[in-house]
Design an enzyme around this catalytic site. Sequence first.
Site, short mmCIF file in Angstrom:
data_model
loop_
_atom_site.label_atom_id
_atom_site.label_comp_id
_atom_site.label_asym_id
_atom_site.label_seq_id
_atom_site.Cartn_x
_atom_site.Cartn_y
_atom_site.Cartn_z
N GLY A 46 0.84 -1.19 0.00
CA GLY A 46 0.00 0.00 0.00
C GLY A 46 0.88 1.24 0.00
N CYS B 274 -10.04 21.91 17.59
CA CYS B 274 -9.93 22.21 19.01
C CYS B 274 -9.39 21.04 19.81
CB CYS B 274 -11.29 22.63 19.54
SG CYS B 274 -11.89 24.05 18.65
N TYR C 160 -2.55 6.65 3.62
CA TYR C 160 -3.14 6.81 4.95
C TYR C 160 -3.34 8.29 5.28
CZ TYR C 160 -1.66 1.97 4.95
OH TYR C 160 -1.47 0.67 4.58
N TYR D 160 0.48 8.59 15.27
CA TYR D 160 1.72 7.78 15.28
C TYR D 160 2.96 8.61 15.54
CZ TYR D 160 -1.61 5.31 12.24
OH TYR D 160 -2.73 4.77 11.68
N ARG E 173 -1.87 11.31 10.87
CA ARG E 173 -0.66 10.52 11.17
C ARG E 173 0.25 11.16 12.22
NH1 ARG E 173 2.88 8.93 8.34
NH2 ARG E 173 2.86 6.77 9.05
#
Length: 416
Positions: free
Chosen positions: A279, A347, A376, A320, A316
């Site tokens: 991917g 917020c 992603y 992560y 992301r």
Amino acid sequence: MRSDAYYQYRGGHLYCEQVALADIARRAGTPCYVYSAAAIVDRFAAYDRAMAGVPHTICYAVKANSNLSVLRLLAEAGAGFDIVSAGELFRVVKAGGDPGKTVFSGVGKRADEIEYALEQGVHAFNCESADEMRLIDAVAARLRRPARVAFRVNPDIDAQTHKYISTGLRENKFGVNIADAPALYREAQRYENLRVTGVSCHIGSNLLKVEPMLEAVDKVLALVDELRSGGLAISELDLGGGLGVAYRDDEREPEIESTIAALCARASGRGLTLHVEPGRSIVAAAGVLLTRVLYRKSNGDKQFVVVDAAMTELIRPALYEAWHDIEPLRLIPERGNVVADVVGPVCESGDFLAKDRSLANVAPGDHLAVLTAGAYGFVQSCNYNSRPRPAEVLVEGHRWREVRARETFEDLIRGE
Ligand code: LLP
């Protein structure tokens, strides 16, 4: 910036292929995802070259970027698909992809999803538990359509990636324990509606080291040999996805062609058809997220660049602690650099695209590109704070077109 064949500065302006990104930002608005078609097709071709010597299918992992136009490009290039939901299969079919070259992965397939997949004629299910095996058999019996099955085995290998995207350890929910696999395969033979012909494995995502991948192949090949000597006709091996990409200058990514060729060499000579499920390595570097600077502000010593993209468009960094390079669409060297947090309007203090980052000393109205955002990115976007999801644009040479319209306020309340 790490320029490549697809994203380059020309005369101080950042281009995707032959299109100035500032033109897209002006006309399509921001925030907006942009993908280079050539970057996608070329990386797919690298997989194809690496596997040319063995019977194979490259099953692009739809979850990484499921825009119909992206899927269509890959289908036309000969890709099969790796799906994890009926919704993804629906997209593959709509994009003209071949269900017969599609594998259905995932730890929690529902009966209605299994039924839809059988009706559409998917190639195989990557089965992750004994319960699922029994359900696939029952649905296949009801539809009178035998189901091809591979068990996804968990080889208990540390893929050395972020803990949320590591999948090949015993503590992860994925796959069946490799030690338990032979018993499961024996049990599966007793189900009339299953054709158990494969073994599959996927140990994690964004893998920058090749050793864990090689170790996984060796463990899985040992299982194939064991199953075959027990009389099972295993003809397919699915090596999963996971090849990482360099998000920052100090990272080195495994080169697609040589890495995949090395994995295939390990598995060749056994008469196996090989599948891979890439991917990120196909679409990540092909995409950028365009955003506009709204404000500059400082709280004490701390500088902030407030932009119109947020964690809702690219989660992301928040999820992560991922790094994405951020570059201006127009270089103005005399302005110098600033160290700042690049934050969005949402917020949440977790809403940032970069922390304490040295970047161009931008002003309100300037445009920025968040790089390596093709995988992603949009697929993990959401409507939190009632933010319409962004447009997506595909660039092909000198041309570009919107391949998904920006959501409207009416889209926000549809179904309520
Ligand atoms: N096959 C299976 C069974 C998978 O679970 C995945 C990814 C892939 C293939 C494709 O892996 P890739 O080649 O893209 O590494 N949202 C996270 C990544 C989640 C990956 C989930 N599974 C991120 O943004 O880093």
